[in-house]
Motif scaffolding. Sequence first.
Motif, mmCIF file in Angstrom:
data_model
loop_
_atom_site.group_PDB
_atom_site.id
_atom_site.type_symbol
_atom_site.label_atom_id
_atom_site.label_comp_id
_atom_site.label_asym_id
_atom_site.label_seq_id
_atom_site.Cartn_x
_atom_site.Cartn_y
_atom_site.Cartn_z
ATOM 1 N N ILE A 284 0.841 -1.201 0.000
ATOM 2 C CA ILE A 284 0.000 0.000 0.000
ATOM 3 C C ILE A 284 0.879 1.255 0.000
ATOM 4 O O ILE A 284 1.568 1.556 0.982
ATOM 5 C CB ILE A 284 -0.951 -0.001 1.213
ATOM 6 C CG1 ILE A 284 -1.765 -1.302 1.235
ATOM 7 C CG2 ILE A 284 -1.846 1.225 1.166
ATOM 8 C CD1 ILE A 284 -2.532 -1.607 -0.042
ATOM 9 N N THR A 285 0.840 1.984 -1.110
ATOM 10 C CA THR A 285 1.652 3.187 -1.279
ATOM 11 C C THR A 285 1.217 4.276 -0.307
ATOM 12 O O THR A 285 0.028 4.585 -0.204
ATOM 13 C CB THR A 285 1.534 3.699 -2.723
ATOM 14 O OG1 THR A 285 1.942 2.664 -3.617
ATOM 15 C CG2 THR A 285 2.405 4.924 -2.943
ATOM 16 N N ASN A 286 2.177 4.840 0.397
ATOM 17 C CA ASN A 286 1.987 5.892 1.416
ATOM 18 C C ASN A 286 1.340 5.362 2.697
ATOM 19 O O ASN A 286 0.987 6.138 3.586
ATOM 20 C CB ASN A 286 1.141 7.067 0.899
ATOM 21 C CG ASN A 286 1.709 7.741 -0.341
ATOM 22 O OD1 ASN A 286 1.034 8.536 -0.970
ATOM 23 N ND2 ASN A 286 2.947 7.448 -0.715
ATOM 24 N N GLY A 287 1.200 4.055 2.776
ATOM 25 C CA GLY A 287 0.504 3.473 3.918
ATOM 26 C C GLY A 287 1.176 3.702 5.254
ATOM 27 O O GLY A 287 0.497 3.768 6.284
ATOM 28 N N THR A 288 2.507 3.833 5.279
ATOM 29 C CA THR A 288 3.192 3.953 6.571
ATOM 30 C C THR A 288 2.907 5.280 7.257
ATOM 31 O O THR A 288 3.013 5.379 8.477
ATOM 32 C CB THR A 288 4.716 3.789 6.415
ATOM 33 O OG1 THR A 288 5.216 4.793 5.532
ATOM 34 C CG2 THR A 288 5.070 2.411 5.885
ATOM 35 N N TYR A 289 2.536 6.314 6.477
ATOM 36 C CA TYR A 289 2.278 7.605 7.127
ATOM 37 C C TYR A 289 0.844 8.099 6.940
ATOM 38 O O TYR A 289 0.493 9.201 7.374
ATOM 39 C CB TYR A 289 3.273 8.660 6.664
ATOM 40 C CG TYR A 289 3.177 9.108 5.218
ATOM 41 C CD1 TYR A 289 2.203 10.002 4.809
ATOM 42 C CD2 TYR A 289 4.089 8.652 4.263
ATOM 43 C CE1 TYR A 289 2.122 10.426 3.495
ATOM 44 C CE2 TYR A 289 4.024 9.075 2.945
ATOM 45 C CZ TYR A 289 3.032 9.969 2.566
ATOM 46 O OH TYR A 289 2.967 10.394 1.262
ATOM 47 N N ALA A 290 0.001 7.308 6.303
ATOM 48 C CA ALA A 290 -1.370 7.743 6.040
ATOM 49 C C ALA A 290 -2.179 7.868 7.325
ATOM 50 O O ALA A 290 -2.017 7.098 8.271
ATOM 51 C CB ALA A 290 -2.053 6.767 5.083
ATOM 52 N N ASP A 291 -3.061 8.871 7.342
ATOM 53 C CA ASP A 291 -4.013 9.046 8.439
ATOM 54 C C ASP A 291 -5.339 8.367 8.113
ATOM 55 O O ASP A 291 -6.085 7.998 9.007
ATOM 56 C CB ASP A 291 -4.262 10.538 8.681
ATOM 57 C CG ASP A 291 -2.988 11.289 9.022
ATOM 58 O OD1 ASP A 291 -2.469 11.089 10.129
ATOM 59 O OD2 ASP A 291 -2.504 12.062 8.167
ATOM 60 N N TYR A 292 -5.619 8.247 6.811
ATOM 61 C CA TYR A 292 -6.864 7.641 6.351
ATOM 62 C C TYR A 292 -6.567 6.553 5.323
ATOM 63 O O TYR A 292 -5.617 6.665 4.537
ATOM 64 C CB TYR A 292 -7.778 8.692 5.709
ATOM 65 C CG TYR A 292 -8.094 9.868 6.593
ATOM 66 C CD1 TYR A 292 -8.843 9.725 7.761
ATOM 67 C CD2 TYR A 292 -7.649 11.148 6.261
ATOM 68 C CE1 TYR A 292 -9.137 10.801 8.574
ATOM 69 C CE2 TYR A 292 -7.939 12.239 7.061
ATOM 70 C CZ TYR A 292 -8.678 12.067 8.214
ATOM 71 O OH TYR A 292 -8.964 13.139 9.016
ATOM 72 N N PHE A 293 -7.423 5.524 5.322
ATOM 73 C CA PHE A 293 -7.252 4.398 4.411
ATOM 74 C C PHE A 293 -8.580 4.139 3.699
ATOM 75 O O PHE A 293 -9.597 3.905 4.353
ATOM 76 C CB PHE A 293 -6.827 3.144 5.178
ATOM 77 C CG PHE A 293 -5.621 3.349 6.053
ATOM 78 C CD1 PHE A 293 -4.347 3.047 5.594
ATOM 79 C CD2 PHE A 293 -5.758 3.865 7.344
ATOM 80 C CE1 PHE A 293 -3.234 3.247 6.401
ATOM 81 C CE2 PHE A 293 -4.641 4.064 8.155
ATOM 82 C CZ PHE A 293 -3.385 3.762 7.679
ATOM 83 N N THR A 294 -8.564 4.212 2.376
ATOM 84 C CA THR A 294 -9.747 3.858 1.588
ATOM 85 C C THR A 294 -9.657 2.354 1.333
ATOM 86 O O THR A 294 -8.855 1.899 0.522
ATOM 87 C CB THR A 294 -9.770 4.648 0.268
ATOM 88 O OG1 THR A 294 -9.793 6.052 0.581
ATOM 89 C CG2 THR A 294 -10.988 4.290 -0.558
ATOM 90 N N VAL A 295 -10.464 1.592 2.044
ATOM 91 C CA VAL A 295 -10.274 0.137 2.155
ATOM 92 C C VAL A 295 -11.383 -0.646 1.459
ATOM 93 O O VAL A 295 -12.571 -0.425 1.703
ATOM 94 C CB VAL A 295 -10.215 -0.277 3.645
ATOM 95 C CG1 VAL A 295 -9.897 -1.755 3.769
ATOM 96 C CG2 VAL A 295 -9.193 0.559 4.398
ATOM 97 N N GLY A 296 -10.976 -1.561 0.597
ATOM 98 C CA GLY A 296 -11.909 -2.478 -0.026
ATOM 99 C C GLY A 296 -12.106 -3.692 0.867
ATOM 100 O O GLY A 296 -11.126 -4.309 1.314
ATOM 101 N N CYS A 297 -13.362 -4.027 1.136
ATOM 102 C CA CYS A 297 -13.660 -5.133 2.040
ATOM 103 C C CYS A 297 -14.713 -6.059 1.435
ATOM 104 O O CYS A 297 -15.526 -5.654 0.600
ATOM 105 C CB CYS A 297 -14.213 -4.613 3.375
ATOM 106 S SG CYS A 297 -13.157 -3.434 4.254
ATOM 107 N N ARG A 298 -14.686 -7.292 1.907
ATOM 108 C CA ARG A 298 -15.716 -8.268 1.530
ATOM 109 C C ARG A 298 -16.796 -8.268 2.615
ATOM 110 O O ARG A 298 -16.495 -8.273 3.819
ATOM 111 C CB ARG A 298 -15.087 -9.662 1.422
ATOM 112 C CG ARG A 298 -16.062 -10.760 1.037
ATOM 113 C CD ARG A 298 -15.372 -12.124 1.028
ATOM 114 N NE ARG A 298 -14.437 -12.220 -0.081
ATOM 115 C CZ ARG A 298 -14.765 -12.567 -1.314
ATOM 116 N NH1 ARG A 298 -16.031 -12.845 -1.594
ATOM 117 N NH2 ARG A 298 -13.866 -12.643 -2.251
#
Length: 516
Positions: A284-298
């Motif tokens: 996940i690009t930029n994941g280490t410093y992200a405050d928000y995550f747009t997450v795909g879920c089942r």
Amino acid sequence: MTTKLYTVEEVAKHNKEGDLWLIIDSKVYDVSKFINLHPGGSSVLSDSEIAGQDATEAFFSLHRHEVLLKPQYARLQIGTIAGSEPVIKARELGELTHVPYAEPSWLSNGFYSPYYNESHRRLQKAWRKFVDEVIYPDAQAREEDGKRASQSVMDAMAAQNIIAMRMGPGKHLKGLTLMNGIITPEEFTYTHELIMNQEGGRIGARGYLDGLLAGGIIGLPPVLNFGRPELRKRIVPEVLQAKKFICLAISEAFAGSDVTGIKTTATKTADGKHWIVNGTKKWITNGTYADYFTVGCRTKDAYVVLLVERGEGVETKPIKTSYSATASTAFITFESVKVPVENTLGPDNGGLSVILSNFNHERWVMCGTSIGAQRFVVEECLKWANQRKVFGKPLVSQPVIRAKLAQMISRVESAQNWVENITFQMDNMNYKEQSDKLAGQIAFLKMYCTRTAQETAEDAVQIFGGRGITRTGMGRFIEHYHRTVPFDAVLGGAEDVLGDLGVRQAMRKMPKSSRL
């Protein structure tokens, strides 16, 4: 700068240990004290063909011009040769290069294009100057130390609403002053965005390019397009002003190009007020410093996309890849994370449509940066082939080298024309038309760009030889490009998958009446 004048004969007298001068491009340097500090050893400078002589050709067979501009070396200059002027000049910050094919044809003197007007030229000039002055120095430093892009750079981008511009045209630009008014929100089109993407590809720092909020380019649009008004009002301004950061979290160890294979789950609580998210995301690009995550879920019945905020149950770890850690690539764990239903992006079971809606723009952006990077590599190779001497002649005198250059130029020019055509269609189609008509085109284009990029990388290494596999010096950009170019072939959809997508899209439109 010193202006003392010398003759070639005067310089020739200073050719001994303790008194050693040389000439590089009409400039006289005193290297008497520097000789023992020379990284290549003292024998290089004390050679009879160098000491007291014009060492221009020898210097440029070993060093990039930028070396002479560094303060520790520039101070060694004591004068110039009388009656001579420097021939080799560095490109001024923000200016175009005049190396053939180093710029797209619409920026080349005497060429025309139906796609660009004066607003595009204004933006290109202002954006390149910003990239050269603000982004490039930070990119080179962060690419080496692996730290995230400097906050000062992101603040400078936010101050001119550049982060918003990188999201493409749309309502989010309304009322904003773009790059000090160089262009209005109403004028801004995908063609303007293409210019920004291609200029970014020229910095020769692939990891940094992703680290510089690439996660936001793909992570924020679902919020813009599918988020509830109150959610957009809270999240969007702080992301566009670089106060907070967002990324897209779809890929998993279990599912890459096959997004339907994701295993991260979202289950609604009994009272229906929250989702409980469990699972992992990878690369996940930029994941280490992200405050928000747009997450795909089942979900139980289908898929859902949620905006997850960093907090209890969310853990991120850096992933080491073959490009710099400045990209902030992460492995993310969600463990019983409680997400308000208000953070749902789109309908509860409409997540797959939300995910797929993002792909066309993401892949198109990658095509632009890929072509920009390819063109930069073509420029590097043309320069090197012209100045490098082999068997007593310029490298470009070898037919095999000219053949490689011909293929490299042909590839980048064909990709450029294709992306401009598609971009023109995007400027004249609504979103529904783009989804219907351009998904296959963009898939093919990305497959073509990334495949040709890898071919160009291989040819570039052959042209540069050992320098092309060395992380410093003359071929440092080639080594970097060859090492990092596979990323574009994987991120946003693997080549084979995209090629298959393009064909399937075409077959859906095959007329039933068509027969041989």
